[in-house]
Design an enzyme around this catalytic site. Structure first.
Site, short mmCIF file in Angstrom:
data_model
loop_
_atom_site.label_atom_id
_atom_site.label_comp_id
_atom_site.label_asym_id
_atom_site.label_seq_id
_atom_site.Cartn_x
_atom_site.Cartn_y
_atom_site.Cartn_z
N ARG A 57 0.83 -1.21 0.00
CA ARG A 57 0.00 0.00 0.00
C ARG A 57 0.87 1.26 0.00
NH1 ARG A 57 -0.66 4.75 2.40
NH2 ARG A 57 -0.23 3.81 4.42
N ASP A 58 1.59 1.49 1.09
CA ASP A 58 2.38 2.71 1.24
C ASP A 58 3.49 2.77 0.19
OD1 ASP A 58 3.62 4.95 2.21
OD2 ASP A 58 3.99 4.19 4.21
N HIS A 63 5.72 4.07 12.73
CA HIS A 63 5.81 4.04 11.27
C HIS A 63 6.94 5.00 10.90
CE1 HIS A 63 3.69 3.81 7.22
NE2 HIS A 63 4.48 4.86 7.04
N ASN A 121 10.06 3.98 3.44
CA ASN A 121 9.81 3.47 4.79
C ASN A 121 11.05 2.70 5.28
OD1 ASN A 121 6.69 3.74 5.31
ND2 ASN A 121 6.93 3.16 3.19
N HIS A 179 10.28 6.41 8.64
CA HIS A 179 10.86 6.55 7.30
C HIS A 179 12.37 6.73 7.43
CE1 HIS A 179 6.94 7.89 5.09
NE2 HIS A 179 6.90 6.66 5.53
N CYS A 229 6.23 9.55 0.56
CA CYS A 229 4.92 10.18 0.63
C CYS A 229 4.84 11.24 -0.45
CB CYS A 229 4.70 10.82 2.00
SG CYS A 229 3.14 11.72 2.09
MG MG Z 1 5.18 5.45 5.03
#
Ligand code: MG
Length: 294
Positions: free
Chosen positions: A11-12, A203, A245, A205, A236
């Protein structure tokens, strides 16, 4: 100690790629990740296809992945329509979005923080009725690309609101990857009186190469849940300069070597990394993947 890893690459990661990966390849990617022993996978997002074409096939992907009993398959849900679609696709868990920064919230979701929280209320209700768990994502918990450093008291306030609504877990996101370990001390120190470690996910990065150091500091402070992405995919699109990430392989390698149990078989996981690198037609930034996985 058991460390829970949520793989967010599908997803991300894929949301930020220019290339559109076929349903068949996404399904194969997710199946390789679950076969490697990852406990939780954020598979897709039930957004509008015209808004995020990379993830416009969430139903098809959920319909075709192998649903192993022990793996939790989750999805991001932006609104009521997205929640209806997610529930119809029988997701195990949903993730909702909020931001600690007003400017980021407006630019990322076209809503104030208050409006984003108001929108979360009915979604939490729907999830609870369907008896699935809910995660709240809170972005910009350390700093915002537009506003600079975030006041951790602001983070605590928004976290408190999400918990009052009935959100089960909060993912604290360092959206632009600026955190150093002392920021984790500060953040968890302030947020800790409303959010216990068992409900906390970090979460991170790796924009500045500090994500793994922050993860280790968080583990030392009692956090046992992390979002990571295969090979360090991600970033992002609304956060200028944000790189990928924290790479799943980097966290798994460190934890496995230190005796923290992740359940992930790194050699099997490399199969997922190689697969998605080939599908995207590019190399992945993750360090352990580069050293041992290619
Ligand atoms: Mg992320």
């Amino acid at each position: 100690m058991r460390i829970r890893i949520t793989e967010v690459g599908a997803r991300d990661g894929l949301q930020n790629e220019a290339a559109i990966i076929s349903v068949q390849d996404k399904v194969a990617f997710v199946d390789l990740i679950s076969a490697a022993g990852v406990g939780e996978i954020e598979v897709s997002s039930f957004v509008r296809r015209d808004r995020v074409p990379q993830l416009g096939d969430a139903e098809e992907v959920f319909g075709q992945i192998s649903r192993s009993g022990s793996v939790v398959f989750s999805a991001l849900v932006p609104n009521v329509r997205g929640m209806e679609r997610a529930l119809a696709a029988k997701v195990d868990k949903v993730a909702l979005l909020a931001a600690a920064s007003e400017t980021f919230s407006r630019r990322n979701t076209n809503a104030t923080t208050q409006e984003a929280l108001d929108a979360c209320g009915p979604l939490v209700e729907m999830a609870r009725e369907a008896r699935i768990s809910v995660r709240g994502y809170l972005s910009c918990v350390v700093a915002c690309p537009y506003e600079g450093p975030t006041d951790p008291r602001r983070v605590r306030e928004v976290v408190g609101r999400l918990l009052e609504m009935g959100v089960d877990e909060i993912a604290l996101a360092d959206t632009i990857g600026v955190a150093v370990p002392s920021d984790i001390d500060t953040l968890l120190g302030v947020v800790g009186d409303v959010l216990e470690p068992a409900r906390t996910t970090l979460h991170l990065h790796d924009t500045r190469g500090t994500a793994l150091a922050c993860a280790l500091r968080a583990i030392q402070l009692g956090v046992v849940s992390f979002d990571t992405a295969c090979g360090g995919l991600g970033g992002c699109p609304y956060a200028p300069g944000a790189a990928g990430n924290l790479a799943t392989e980097d966290l798994v390698y460190m934890c496995n070597r230190m005796g923290y149990e992740t359940g992930v078989d790194l050699q099997k996981f490399f199969g997922a990394s190689r697969f998605i690198a080939r599908a995207l037609g590019r190399s992945l930034p993750g360090r352990v993947y580069k050293a041992d996985g290619r």
